[in-house]
Design a protein around this motif. Sequence first.
Motif, mmCIF file in Angstrom:
data_model
loop_
_atom_site.group_PDB
_atom_site.id
_atom_site.type_symbol
_atom_site.label_atom_id
_atom_site.label_comp_id
_atom_site.label_asym_id
_atom_site.label_seq_id
_atom_site.Cartn_x
_atom_site.Cartn_y
_atom_site.Cartn_z
ATOM 1 N N LYS A 1 -0.714 -4.353 -6.485
ATOM 2 C CA LYS A 1 -1.541 -5.550 -6.422
ATOM 3 C C LYS A 1 -0.797 -6.761 -6.969
ATOM 4 C CE LYS A 1 -5.739 -4.974 -7.650
ATOM 5 N NZ LYS A 1 -6.958 -4.783 -8.498
ATOM 6 N N VAL A 2 -0.093 -6.583 -8.081
ATOM 7 C CA VAL A 2 0.643 -7.696 -8.681
ATOM 8 C C VAL A 2 1.780 -8.148 -7.765
ATOM 9 C CG1 VAL A 2 2.109 -8.358 -10.621
ATOM 10 C CG2 VAL A 2 0.016 -7.062 -11.026
ATOM 11 N N LEU A 3 2.532 -7.189 -7.218
ATOM 12 C CA LEU A 3 3.644 -7.541 -6.334
ATOM 13 C C LEU A 3 3.153 -8.230 -5.069
ATOM 14 C CD1 LEU A 3 5.906 -4.354 -6.654
ATOM 15 C CD2 LEU A 3 6.229 -6.594 -7.733
ATOM 16 N N ALA B 1 2.124 -11.909 -5.881
ATOM 17 C CA ALA B 1 3.278 -12.792 -6.066
ATOM 18 C C ALA B 1 3.966 -13.087 -4.739
ATOM 19 C CB ALA B 1 4.262 -12.160 -7.047
ATOM 20 N N ALA B 2 4.181 -12.062 -3.909
ATOM 21 C CA ALA B 2 4.847 -12.267 -2.623
ATOM 22 C C ALA B 2 3.991 -13.109 -1.681
ATOM 23 C CB ALA B 2 5.159 -10.914 -1.986
ATOM 24 N N SER B 3 2.681 -12.875 -1.672
ATOM 25 C CA SER B 3 1.798 -13.654 -0.812
ATOM 26 C C SER B 3 1.792 -15.128 -1.216
ATOM 27 C CB SER B 3 0.385 -13.078 -0.876
ATOM 28 O OG SER B 3 -0.506 -13.846 -0.091
ATOM 29 N N MET B 4 1.794 -15.389 -2.498
ATOM 30 C CA MET B 4 1.837 -16.769 -2.959
ATOM 31 C C MET B 4 3.129 -17.450 -2.523
ATOM 32 S SD MET B 4 1.415 -18.209 -6.848
ATOM 33 C CE MET B 4 -0.162 -17.369 -6.985
ATOM 34 N N ALA B 5 4.248 -16.726 -2.619
ATOM 35 C CA ALA B 5 5.529 -17.298 -2.195
ATOM 36 C C ALA B 5 5.523 -17.601 -0.695
ATOM 37 C CB ALA B 5 6.659 -16.335 -2.544
ATOM 38 N N VAL B 6 4.929 -16.723 0.110
ATOM 39 C CA VAL B 6 4.869 -16.940 1.560
ATOM 40 C C VAL B 6 4.067 -18.192 1.884
ATOM 41 C CG1 VAL B 6 3.927 -16.011 3.710
ATOM 42 C CG2 VAL B 6 5.235 -14.529 2.170
ATOM 43 N N TRP B 7 2.930 -18.372 1.233
ATOM 44 C CA TRP B 7 2.103 -19.536 1.528
ATOM 45 C C TRP B 7 2.750 -20.827 1.037
ATOM 46 C CZ3 TRP B 7 -1.239 -19.574 5.153
ATOM 47 C CH2 TRP B 7 -1.961 -18.434 5.472
ATOM 48 N N ASN C 1 0.824 -1.214 0.000
ATOM 49 C CA ASN C 1 0.000 0.000 0.000
ATOM 50 C C ASN C 1 0.853 1.258 0.000
ATOM 51 O OD1 ASN C 1 -2.414 -1.410 -0.043
ATOM 52 N ND2 ASN C 1 -2.605 -1.446 2.192
ATOM 53 N N LEU C 2 2.082 1.155 0.510
ATOM 54 C CA LEU C 2 2.972 2.311 0.482
ATOM 55 C C LEU C 2 3.397 2.671 -0.940
ATOM 56 C CD1 LEU C 2 5.295 1.545 3.555
ATOM 57 C CD2 LEU C 2 3.364 3.135 3.437
ATOM 58 N N LEU C 3 3.303 1.699 -1.853
ATOM 59 C CA LEU C 3 3.673 1.973 -3.250
ATOM 60 C C LEU C 3 2.614 2.784 -3.982
ATOM 61 C CD1 LEU C 3 5.077 -1.545 -4.258
ATOM 62 C CD2 LEU C 3 6.391 0.475 -3.590
ATOM 63 N N VAL C 4 1.372 2.737 -3.473
ATOM 64 C CA VAL C 4 0.283 3.455 -4.149
ATOM 65 C C VAL C 4 0.419 4.951 -3.879
ATOM 66 C CG1 VAL C 4 -2.214 3.694 -4.357
ATOM 67 C CG2 VAL C 4 -1.205 1.446 -3.932
ATOM 68 N N LYS C 5 0.371 5.713 -4.959
ATOM 69 C CA LYS C 5 0.423 7.169 -4.844
ATOM 70 C C LYS C 5 -0.957 7.725 -5.165
ATOM 71 C CE LYS C 5 5.318 7.560 -6.062
ATOM 72 N NZ LYS C 5 6.317 8.161 -6.977
ATOM 73 N N PRO C 6 -1.740 8.077 -4.136
ATOM 74 C CA PRO C 6 -3.101 8.578 -4.394
ATOM 75 C C PRO C 6 -3.068 9.863 -5.208
ATOM 76 C CG PRO C 6 -2.794 7.991 -2.073
ATOM 77 C CD PRO C 6 -1.434 7.990 -2.704
ATOM 78 N N ALA C 7 -4.085 10.011 -6.052
ATOM 79 C CA ALA C 7 -4.182 11.212 -6.878
ATOM 80 C C ALA C 7 -4.517 12.414 -6.002
ATOM 81 C CB ALA C 7 -5.246 11.024 -7.952
ATOM 82 N N THR C 8 -3.736 13.464 -6.133
ATOM 83 C CA THR C 8 -3.955 14.675 -5.349
ATOM 84 C C THR C 8 -4.825 15.691 -6.070
ATOM 85 O OG1 THR C 8 -1.880 15.576 -6.232
ATOM 86 C CG2 THR C 8 -1.779 14.389 -4.128
ATOM 87 N N SER C 9 -5.203 15.379 -7.311
ATOM 88 C CA SER C 9 -6.052 16.279 -8.083
ATOM 89 C C SER C 9 -6.849 15.435 -9.069
ATOM 90 C CB SER C 9 -5.216 17.342 -8.817
ATOM 91 O OG SER C 9 -4.375 16.727 -9.785
ATOM 92 N N SER C 10 -7.747 16.105 -9.783
ATOM 93 C CA SER C 10 -8.556 15.416 -10.795
ATOM 94 C C SER C 10 -7.883 15.393 -12.153
ATOM 95 C CB SER C 10 -9.926 16.102 -10.911
ATOM 96 O OG SER C 10 -9.765 17.468 -11.267
ATOM 97 N N ALA C 11 -6.618 15.831 -12.220
ATOM 98 C CA ALA C 11 -5.906 15.828 -13.495
ATOM 99 C C ALA C 11 -5.674 14.406 -13.978
ATOM 100 C CB ALA C 11 -4.568 16.559 -13.359
ATOM 101 N N ARG C 12 -5.621 14.254 -15.286
ATOM 102 C CA ARG C 12 -5.482 12.923 -15.865
ATOM 103 C C ARG C 12 -4.172 12.261 -15.441
ATOM 104 N NH1 ARG C 12 -7.063 9.674 -19.952
ATOM 105 N NH2 ARG C 12 -5.437 8.364 -20.824
ATOM 106 N N ILE C 13 -3.089 13.040 -15.411
ATOM 107 C CA ILE C 13 -1.786 12.461 -15.077
ATOM 108 C C ILE C 13 -1.807 11.876 -13.672
ATOM 109 C CG2 ILE C 13 0.648 12.973 -14.727
ATOM 110 C CD1 ILE C 13 0.455 15.057 -16.892
ATOM 111 N N ALA C 14 -2.430 12.590 -12.730
ATOM 112 C CA ALA C 14 -2.502 12.106 -11.357
ATOM 113 C C ALA C 14 -3.366 10.845 -11.266
ATOM 114 C CB ALA C 14 -3.060 13.199 -10.448
#
Length: 286
Positions: A63-65, A68-74, A38-51
Motif C-alpha cells: 500500500k505504501v509503495l 508513493a508511485a501513484s503520486m509520482a505518476v500524477w 498486489n503481487l507483493l502481498v503474500k496471502p496467509a495460507t493458514s491461521s497461524a500467527r506468523i502467516a
Amino acid sequence: MSSFLSFFTQPAVSTALYLVLIVFAALLVNRFLRALSNLLVKPATSSARIAQVREQQTRTLAKVLYSAASMAVWIVAVLTAMDKVGINPAPALLLAGLCGVGVGFGAQGVVRDVLTGFFIVLEDQFVVGDTVQIGETTGRVEHLTLRRTVVRDQRGALISISNGEIRSVANLSRDWSQTFVDVALAPDLAMEPSLQALEAAAAQLRGDAAWALALVDGPRILGVQSLDRSAPVIRLQVRTAPTRQEEVARELRRRIHMEFQRQGIPVSTLQRPELANISASPQESA
C-alpha cells in the motif's frame, strides 16, 4: 471529410486530445502499479500467527509503495499537461515545493503518525487481535492503520490512539503470560501441612487435561512471600497461554480452597484495623 480532419487539427482540439491521452496514460500506469503492488502481498495460507503477520506486513508495504508511485505518476502527468498548454512548470514546481514545506510543518503530526504506523506493522510490534497496553490503556486491538490504533478496553469502550503518540507498548499476547497467586495462611498453624496442600492443589491443576492447553509452566510454589504477625503469605507462580492468566488464577484459587477445606486447614481471616496519624485529645482518649 476534409472539414472533419481540419477540426481535429485545430490547436485547441489537439491540445484537449493530448490532455485526454495524458490522463488515460496515467490511469493505465496506475492500474499497472496496482497489479504490481498486489503481487507483493503474500496471502496467509493458514491461521497461524506468523502467516497472518506476514500477510499484514506485505499488504502494508504494498500500500505504501503504491501510494508513493501513484503520486509520482500524477505529478509527472500534471507537469506534462502544463507544458502542453503553455504553462511553464518551473514556477509551479517552486510553488508546490513551498506549499509542501508549509503543509509539512502544519501536518507534522500526521506524518509522524504514518511513519510510526508503518514501523509498527513492519516490525510486527502488534497486530489486530493482540491484547496490548499503551500508556494507561489496556485492551484488544480492533483496528490498525498507518495513522491510528483502535483498542477496545475492559469496559467495552473503543479508544482511538494516534500512532505518533505511542512511545512504548506492552504486547500481552506474545508467547506466554504469567500470574502470581498469593495465599495467606493462619499464623498459628504449622506451615508444612499448608505447603503440602498447596502442592496437591497445584498438581491437580497440572494433571487436568482440560487445562493442558492453557498451562505453559507450573503452577509452582515459589515460597514465603511475606511474614508478619497477621499471616504468612505463600506465593505461587504459573505461566499460561497468552491472555489466559486470569482464568487460570481463578481456577487455581478454587482448587486451593477446596483442598484446604478437605484437609481442614484454615486460612487467615484476621482483619486488623490500624489508625495512623490520628492525634486524640485527653478527653477523647478517656
